[in-house]
Design an enzyme around this catalytic site. Structure first.
Site: not given
Length: 717
Positions: A587, A662, A694
Site C-alpha cells: 500500500s 483492488d 487491497h
C-alpha cells in the site's frame, strides 16, 4: 489508507537470548498467530451492565458454559450451559460452541445465528431463550441499539428500521443507482465507520445519504466468470468531482424524514455525527474540501434547521477530525472534543454554547482512546502515549481539573475495558516478554487481580535477537526502529538485509507488543539468514502534528530521507552486506518501496511492492487532498511523487504485486507502470492475485509470502 494496512507490526524488547531448534513453517509464520500459535485468551470476557461483575465462557466437563464472576471476591456462578442452549433451540440449529453473547442489561442478553437474533432472559430456573428478530438474509450494516432494542440495516442502497414493537419501517426507497443510504461515506476517512446513527432513546434515526451520481464510474472486473463481468464503482480521484453527502433524520412515529441544512458547497465533508443526550439536537463537524477549516455546528433534530456554530478550527495545512463528541455523563450541555490544535491529539471540555471550559489533557503526547468514565468521580479512562510513543497505558483523568493518574505500571501495549459502574477496568496488555496478560484493576488503584498470564506459544521455536534502535532525522527528530538479527548470528559474517516499511500517514507500525519482532514472517526470514530492519519515519502517526505534517505536499520525499538514514545506519554495521539490501512494503509501503527503487536506484538490489500507489492523481480525493492538496494547486509535488515518469531509473530487480479487484489503490496504478516499463524497455517482474482487493487474506496469504520470500532468496542470497 490505514484500513488497508497489510502487515501490522508491534514492537517490544529483545527476545530471550536462548534459542530452540524448531523453525517456523511458512504457514506458521503467516497464519500461526491466529491459529496453531495463538496466544491463550479468556473467551467472551465482558462486563455485565450495572454490576461489578464480568461474564466469561469457560470449558466444563459438561461442555462450554457462560459464567458470572462477581468482584472483588471473584465468586463464580453458572448462567448458561451449551447443552441447555442447544436443548432450547432444538434440532433447527446445531452448535459446537456458545455463540458470542452480548448483554442488554443485567437481566437480558442476546446472540445471533446468521441474521436470526435470539434474546436470553434470566428466570428462576435458568435462562429462557426465544427468537427475537429474523432479519432478511441480504441485510447488511446491521446496527442494534441494545438499550432501546431497535435494529437498523441496509439492503442494497436503502435503509430499514425495526422498532421495539417489531414493526419494519422502510426508511428510504431510492431506486436510482448512485444514491446510497445508511452506509459509510467519504471512503471511511475522518474516523467514519458507519452511516447509521440511532438517537439515544431510540425515537429517531439519523443516517448518511450519499449522492455519487456525479462521480466518475470506474470498472472493476470479475475474472471468475466467463465472459468476465464489469462492475462499475464510483471512484473520486484527487482534484476531480467528489460525491455529495447529507444527513437525514427519520421519525418512526410520523414516517417522515427531514434533512439537516448543511449548506454549500455540497462536496464538503460531514463528520463527527453526534446526538445530544436529550435527542433535541444533532452536532456535525463540517470540514471544507480543502480540509483546512472546520465548523462544529448544532442543528435542530426535528426540523433540520441550522442553529449555530459552536466554534471553528483552522490549520494552514489540514485539520483532521477523527472522533464524535462525547457528552459528559449526566449532562446535556457539556461535551468532550478531540483536537490537535496544540500539536498533539488531546481532549477539551466545552459547553453547548461553544464556550471552552478547560483543556482536559495536555503535553507532548497523544490520547488514542476514551475507554470509559466514572460520573461519580468525574473521571475519564483513557489510553495514551504519555510514557512513550511505543507504549499504550491506561490513565484516569478528571475532566474538570485535568488531574492524571496512571493505572498499572507494566511496560507494553495496554487496552482497557471499563465497567459501566466505572469502578473496575479489564487491563489487557502484552510486551515482547509477555504474550498476553489480563488483569482486573480497580479504578482507585487499590485492588488488582490477575485473570490470565498466557504461556509463550513460541517457546519451542528458534527465535532471533531483536534490538531497539533510535536514529536521528536530519532535523534531530528521533526515529524509532528495530533490528532483527539472523538466528545463530555470526559477527564475522556478512548478511543480506530486508527493510520492511510503511511510513505513511495515519499508521504506526512500531510499538511494544507481542511478539517482539512484530511479525513471525520476519522471524522466519531471520531463521533463513536475513537481517530484518524496520523504522518509523516522519509522516507516520501518534507523534504529533509536526512529525506527521513534515510530508505535507511532498509525499514520498521526507519519508525517503528518513529511511535512507536507516540505510546509512545499516551500512555502518560490520555484519551487513551493503551490496545485498532489499526493501518491501504494501500500500503506502508499496509506494515507498517503488519510490526508493526509482529515486535512489543505487541503494537496494531488489524490492517487492504490493498494492502500490504510482501516481497520486489516481488516488482518492479525501486522503490525497489532505496530504497533497489538489493536483491543480500542487503540480510540482504530484510530479515529484509520480513514479510513472521515473521507470528509466530502475537498476535493481523489482516485483510488483496487485489484486485484480483492488478498489482502493486501483489496479491501473501498476498496469500503467508496467506499460511505462514496456515503452521504455525496462524489465520489471509482476504478479497479480485474481479476485483480491487491497489485501491477500486467508490461506492465499501463505502463497503471497512465499512468493515474496522466493524473490528475495533469488536476488539477495
Amino acid at each position: 489508507m490505514i484500513r488497508f494496512f497489510l502487515l501490522f507490526v508491534s514492537f517490544s524488547f529483545c527476545a530471550p537470548a536462548f534459542a530452540q531448534q524448531k523453525q517456523f513453517t511458512m504457514e506458521e509464520a503467516v497464519l500461526g498467530m491466529n491459529t496453531s500459535l495463538a496466544r491463550e485468551d479468556l473467551k467472551q470476557l465482558n462486563w455485565i451492565p450495572g454490576e461489578n461483575s464480568i461474564s466469561e465462557v469457560v470449558k466444563t466437563p459438561y461442555g462450554g458454559a457462560l459464567v458470572r464472576r462477581k468482584l472483588p471476591q471473584i465468586s463464580t456462578d453458572t448462567l448458561l450451559r451449551l447443552s441447555e442452549l442447544q436443548k432450547q433451540l432444538g434440532s433447527k440449529y446445531t452448535l459446537r460452541a456458545l455463540p458470542p453473547i452480548e448483554w442488554i442489561d443485567n437481566k437480558e442478553a442476546f446472540f445471533a445465528l446468521g441474521n436470526n437474533y435470539f434474546i436470553c432472559s434470566a428466570a428462576a430456573n435458568g435462562w429462557n431463550i426465544k427468537e427475537w428478530r429474523d432479519l432478511p438474509g441480504e441485510a447488511e450494516n446491521v446496527v442494534l441499539q441494545k438499550s432501546t432494542k431497535r435494529f437498523a440495516y441496509t439492503i442494497g442502497n436503502n435503509l430499514y428500521l425495526i422498532d421495539a414493537a417489531g414493526k419494519t419501517h422502510t426508511v428510504t426507497s431510492d431506486k436510482e443507482a448512485g444514491i446510497v443510504n445508511g452506509r459509510s461515506v467519504h471512503r471511511n476517512e475522518f474516523g467514519i465507520d458507519g452511516g447509521i446513527f440511532l438517537s439515544p432513546k431510540g425515537n429517531y434515526l439519523a443516517f448518511y445519504r450519499m449522492d455519487e451520481r456525479m462521480v466518475e464510474d470506474y470498472p472493476i472486473v470479475n475474472w471468475n466468470v466467463t465472459p468476465a463481468a464489469v462492475h462499475l464503482t464510483k471512484y473520486p480521484f484527487a482534484g476531480r468531482t467528489s460525491h455529495e453527502v447529507t444527513l437525514g433524520v427519520y421519525n418512526p412515529s410520523s414516517g417522515k424524514t427531514i434533512f439537516l441544512d448543511t449548506g454549500t458547497p455540497k462536496d464538503h465533508y460531514l463528520t463527527s455525527v453526534t446526538w445530544s443526550p436529550d435527542e433535541q439536537f444533532i452536532y456535525l463537524a463540517i470540514l471544507n474540501r480543502e480540509q483546512n477549516h472546520l465548523w462544529l455546528n448544532q442543528y435542530n433534530a426535528r426540523t433540520g434547521a441550522f442553529i449555530k456554530t459552536l466554534f471553528e478550527e483552522t490549520d494552514p495545512k489540514y485539520v483532521h477530525p477523527q472522533h464524535s463528541l462525547t457528552f459528559i455523563p449526566g449532562k446535556n450541555d457539556e461535551f468532550i472534543w478531540w483536537s490537535q490544535r496544540d500539536g498533539f491529539m488531546h481532549l477539551y471540555r466545552y459547553n453547548t454554547r461553544g464556550k471552552l471550559l478547560n483543556q482536559i489533557t495536555k503535553g507532548d503526547w497523544v490520547v488514542t482512546e476514551i475507554a470509559g468514565e466514572s460520573e461519580k468521580r468525574k473521571e475519564l479512562y483513557i489510553i495514551s502515549t504519555k510514557e512513550s510513543p511505543l507504549d499504550r497505558h491506561i490513565y484516569s483523568v478528571n475532566w474538570e481539573s485535568g488531574k492524571l493518574r496512571r493505572l498499572g505500571s507494566d511496560p507494553g501495549t495496554h487496552s482497557a475495558g471499563v465497567s459501566t459502574t466505572g469502578d473496575y477496568v479489564i487491563d489487557r496488555w502484552s510486551n515482547g516478554n509477555a504474550p498476553r496478560v489480563i488483569d482486573m484493576v480497580s479504578t482507585t488503584g487499590k485492588w488488582k487481580q490477575n485473570l490470565l498470564t498466557a504461556k509463550d506459544p513460541l517457546a519451542a521455536y528458534q527465535r532471533p535477537k531483536i534490538e531497539n534502535v533510535t536514529i536521528k532525522a536530519d532535523d534531530g527528530t528521533p526515529l524509532y526502529g528495530k533490528l532483527i538479527y539472523p538466528v545463530n548470528f555470526d559477527a564475522t559474517k556478512k548478511y543480506p538485509v530486508i527493510v520492511y516499511l510503511y511510513n505513511g500517514p495515519n499508521v504506526q507500525i512500531i510499538s511494544n507488543g507481542f511478539p517482539a519482532s512484530g511479525n513471525l514472517w520476519y522471524e522466519y526470514m531471520a531463521q533463513h539468514g536475513y537481517v530484518i530492519f524496520t523504522m518509523e519515519g516522519r509522516g507516520s502517526a501518534n507523534r504529533g502534528m509536526k512529525f506527521e505534517q513534515a510530508t505535507f505536499r511532498k509525499l514520498g520525499t521526507v519519508e525517503m530521507e528518513d529511511q535512507l538514514k536507516g540505510v546509512a545506519y545499516l551500512k555502518s554495521l560490520p555484519f551487513v552486506d551493503a551490496s545485498r539490501l532489499g526493501v518491501h512494503g504494501w500500500s503506502y509501503g508499496g509506494f515507498m518501496t517503488t519510490s526508493l527503487m526509482l529515486r535512489h536506484p543505487e541503494v537496494f538490489k531488489c524490492g517487492v511492492a504490493g498494492g502500490p500507489v504510482m501516481d497520486w492523481k489516481m488516488y482518492e480525493v479525501m486522503y490525497t487532498e489532505r496530504y497533497m492538496d489538489t493536483p491543480q494547486e500542487n503540480p510540482e509535488g504530484y510530479e515529484e511523487a509520480n513514479l510513472l515518469t521515473k521507470v528509466k531509473n530502475l537498476k535493481g530487480k523489482l516485483l510488483l504485486i496487485h489484486g485484480t479487484i483492488d478498489s482502493t489503490v486501483v489496479w491501473q496504478h501498476s498496469v500503467n507502470f508496467v506499460k511505462q516499463c514496456v515503452d521504455n524497455n525496462v524489465q520489471v517482474d509482476y504478479f497479480v492475485y485474481p479476485g483480491y482487493e487491497h489485501n491477500v487474506r486467508g490461506r492465499d496469504r501463505v502463497h503471497l509470502m512465499q512468493k515474496i520470500t522466493d524473490y528475495f532468496d533469488e536476488y539477495l542470497k
